[in-house]
Scaffold this motif. Structure first.
Motif, PDB file in Angstrom:
ATOM      1  N   SER A  84       9.423  64.371  48.065  1.00 17.49           N
ATOM      2  CA  SER A  84       9.712  65.734  48.541  1.00 17.49           C
ATOM      3  C   SER A  84       9.440  66.761  47.448  1.00 17.49           C
ATOM      4  N   ASP A  85       9.218  67.997  47.864  1.00 15.70           N
ATOM      5  CA  ASP A  85       9.006  69.101  46.901  1.00 15.70           C
ATOM      6  C   ASP A  85      10.147  69.180  45.906  1.00 15.70           C
ATOM      7  N   GLU A  86      11.319  68.967  46.512  1.00 12.55           N
ATOM      8  CA  GLU A  86      12.526  69.090  45.678  1.00 12.55           C
ATOM      9  C   GLU A  86      12.511  68.092  44.523  1.00 12.55           C
ATOM     10  N   LEU A  87      12.149  66.837  44.840  1.00 12.33           N
ATOM     11  CA  LEU A  87      12.111  65.807  43.793  1.00 12.33           C
ATOM     12  C   LEU A  87      11.005  66.093  42.781  1.00 12.33           C
ATOM     13  N   GLU A  88       9.876  66.609  43.286  1.00  7.96           N
ATOM     14  CA  GLU A  88       8.783  66.943  42.357  1.00  7.96           C
ATOM     15  C   GLU A  88       9.213  68.019  41.367  1.00  7.96           C
ATOM     16  N   ARG A  89       9.890  69.035  41.916  1.00  9.31           N
ATOM     17  CA  ARG A  89      10.356  70.124  41.061  1.00  9.31           C
ATOM     18  C   ARG A  89      11.334  69.576  40.009  1.00  9.31           C
ATOM     19  N   LEU A  90      12.228  68.720  40.481  1.00  9.82           N
ATOM     20  CA  LEU A  90      13.220  68.109  39.573  1.00  9.82           C
ATOM     21  C   LEU A  90      12.520  67.323  38.471  1.00  9.82           C
ATOM     22  N   GLU A  91      11.514  66.556  38.861  1.00 12.36           N
ATOM     23  CA  GLU A  91      10.805  65.742  37.874  1.00 12.36           C
ATOM     24  C   GLU A  91      10.128  66.613  36.826  1.00 12.36           C
ATOM     25  N   ARG A  92       9.426  67.682  37.331  1.00  9.66           N
ATOM     26  CA  ARG A  92       8.725  68.564  36.398  1.00  9.66           C
ATOM     27  C   ARG A  92       9.699  69.218  35.416  1.00  9.66           C
ATOM     28  N   GLU A  93      10.765  69.745  35.987  1.00  3.75           N
ATOM     29  CA  GLU A  93      11.751  70.456  35.156  1.00  3.75           C
ATOM     30  C   GLU A  93      12.336  69.525  34.088  1.00  3.75           C
ATOM     31  N   ALA A  94      12.758  68.340  34.545  1.00  2.00           N
ATOM     32  CA  ALA A  94      13.379  67.399  33.608  1.00  2.00           C
ATOM     33  C   ALA A  94      12.402  66.960  32.535  1.00  2.00           C
ATOM     34  N   THR A  95      11.162  66.705  32.926  1.00  2.00           N
ATOM     35  CA  THR A  95      10.171  66.254  31.952  1.00  2.00           C
ATOM     36  C   THR A  95       9.860  67.345  30.933  1.00  2.00           C
TER      37      THR A  95
END
Ligand code: PHE
Length: 347
Positions: free
Chosen positions: A2-13
């Motif tokens: 989901s977009d939400e998980l992608e955003r989370l991944e980018r932010e965390a990384t």
């Protein structure tokens, strides 16, 4: 995913990459992977999803968590390694720096000379003993064949402490210990007596009102002047060099008969005459002589059975001669620039 998980991944990384301290690492972990972190709450959100999306979503969150955990571990290794390197660097010891010498004290030159001289006599069988500095005039004079009113008493410029009942003095020489020793023991006697002495004297380059002497005393059957000369020659050569010549000349002290002054040839000019020996080629070290029969009688020794010799010398003078010190006043002014010089020469 989901977009939400992608955003989370980018932010965390992104955040993980900008981190450089262990504190920030801990905060990051709490924010994303901790029990109340974002990945965990994303996982909890699964129940709100339509049933058919749940398996895929669950897998995606798990994959995200594993990926972030891996990234975190790698970053943590990096940061710990970097901080270890920094510590090793900061706390490195430069083994090429010269060390700092600790400030060490040293023995006073007079103390050292007393030890040197008593060692020399010790090797010849003499015991070292000490006696009182505040002394009865009986020991300082009377028993030494200097009765009251004898003009020789003036020679010692004595400092009196009491003179009513008994005369009490600051000892002007170490000779009273001849009497005290012989009162204590029967012959044979072989002692040296180092100690402080006092005289009522004006201070100048060669006179101190307090100074040190070493007394020597040997009493036995068949002790002769030859023993005195041999013993003193050995002492002089141990302290001032094997090549020293020695000289006896007549002198007078009430407690010896015959009395002598003992000299060595001048080690500064080898006897040819210089300032130190007053152009005589000889340096007087001490007074000595055969113990007077009256002195032996005073302590109950039979002068027909026993004979002996005694000597007395000023220690400061010996130190001055040995190390070329020109003024006796240096000894007791407590100036470390003077005193610390003997660190090396007397070591
Ligand atoms: N006591 C003498 C002095 O002070 C020295 C001395 C000692 C002389 C023993 C002879 C024998 O001058």
């Amino acid at each position: 995913m989901s977009d939400e998980l992608e955003r989370l991944e980018r932010e965390a990384t992104d955040k993980l990459e900008s981190i450089s301290t262990e504190d920030e690492l801990a905060t990051w972990y709490r924010t994303y992977l901790g029990r109340q972190g974002e990945v965990t709450s994303a996982m909890k959100g699964i129940s709100q999803r339509p049933a058919e999306e749940r398996p895929a979503f669950g897998q995606a969150v798990n994959a995200l968590r594993n990926a972030l955990q891996e990234a975190f571990d790698a970053r943590q290794d990096n940061i710990l390694a970097a901080s270890l390197r920094k510590r090793l660097n900061d706390e490195a010891i430069d083994v090429t720096l010269p060390g700092r010498l600790p400030q060490a004290g040293n023995l006073h030159p007079v103390t050292k000379m007393i030890r040197d001289i008593t060692r020399v006599f010790g090797l010849m069988g003499f015991q070292t003993v000490e006696g009182p500095e505040v002394e009865d005039a009986y020991y300082a004079f009377d028993a030494l064949n200097i009765p009251q009113d004898h003009p020789a008493r003036d020679v010692w410029d004595t400092i009196f402490i009491e003179s009513d009942q008994r005369e009490i003095v600051l000892r002007p020489h170490t000779s009273p210990m001849q009497i005290r020793t012989m009162e204590q023991v029967d012959p044979p006697v072989r002692v040296v007596v180092p100690g402080r002495c006092y005289r009522y004297e004006a201070l100048d380059a060669t006179h101190e009102w307090h100074f040190h002497q070493i007394e020597g005393l040997a009493v036995d059957t068949n002790i002769t002047m030859t023993d005195l000369k041999g013993t003193l020659a050995e002492f002089a050569r141990q302290i001032f060099g094997q090549e020293r010549k020695v000289r006896f000349r007549c002198d007078y002290f009430p407690f010896v008969e015959p009395g002598v002054d003992f000299a060595i040839d001048c080690m500064f000019c080898e006897g040819s005459g210089c300032r130190v020996c007053s152009k005589t080629g000889w340096i007087e070290l001490l007074g000595a002589g055969m113990v007077h029969p009256n002195v032996l009688r005073h302590v109950g020794y039979d002068p027909d059975e026993y004979t002996g010799w005694a000597f007395g010398m000023g220690i400061e003078r010996i130190v001055m001669l040995k190390y070329g010190i020109e003024d006796i006043r240096h000894f007791y002014q407590g100036d470390v620039r003077f005193l610390s010089q003997f660190n090396r020469v007397l070591a």
